[in-house]
Write a protein that holds these residues in place. Sequence first.
Motif: not given
Length: 118
Positions: A1-12, A16-19
């Motif tokens: 598994m690859s681990v990545e940090s959450f970046d809302p600009v470039s995220q696959v 949203t905060p509600a989800a």
Amino acid sequence: MSVESFDPVSQVVTVTPAALEHFRSQLQTQPGRAVRLSVKKSGCTGFRYVIDMVEKGVENDLHFQLDDQIELFVDIESLSVISGTQIDLVKEGINRQIRFINPNVVDECGCGESFSVN
């Protein structure tokens, strides 16, 4: 598994905060410690989204840490279909539902259960 940090600009896949809050409450009442997103061939137009509450992802899943408690696993086999998708929780009257805003979708069935991509 690859681990990545959450970046809302470039995220696959973005959440949203509600989800995210919805997933947090679901994980408190259902088995599992993480959310896994994939697609399956289904319906009259081709694919449907699958969200599972899981203990861990499967081999080769992409792994994103959404916050200090919530992990998201994305099926790498589904990546070409869901890349760029935003997961949101929308309210319509008294109902709430997960909505997928997917830039790759070119057609959806009338009932909203399945979709197709180029």
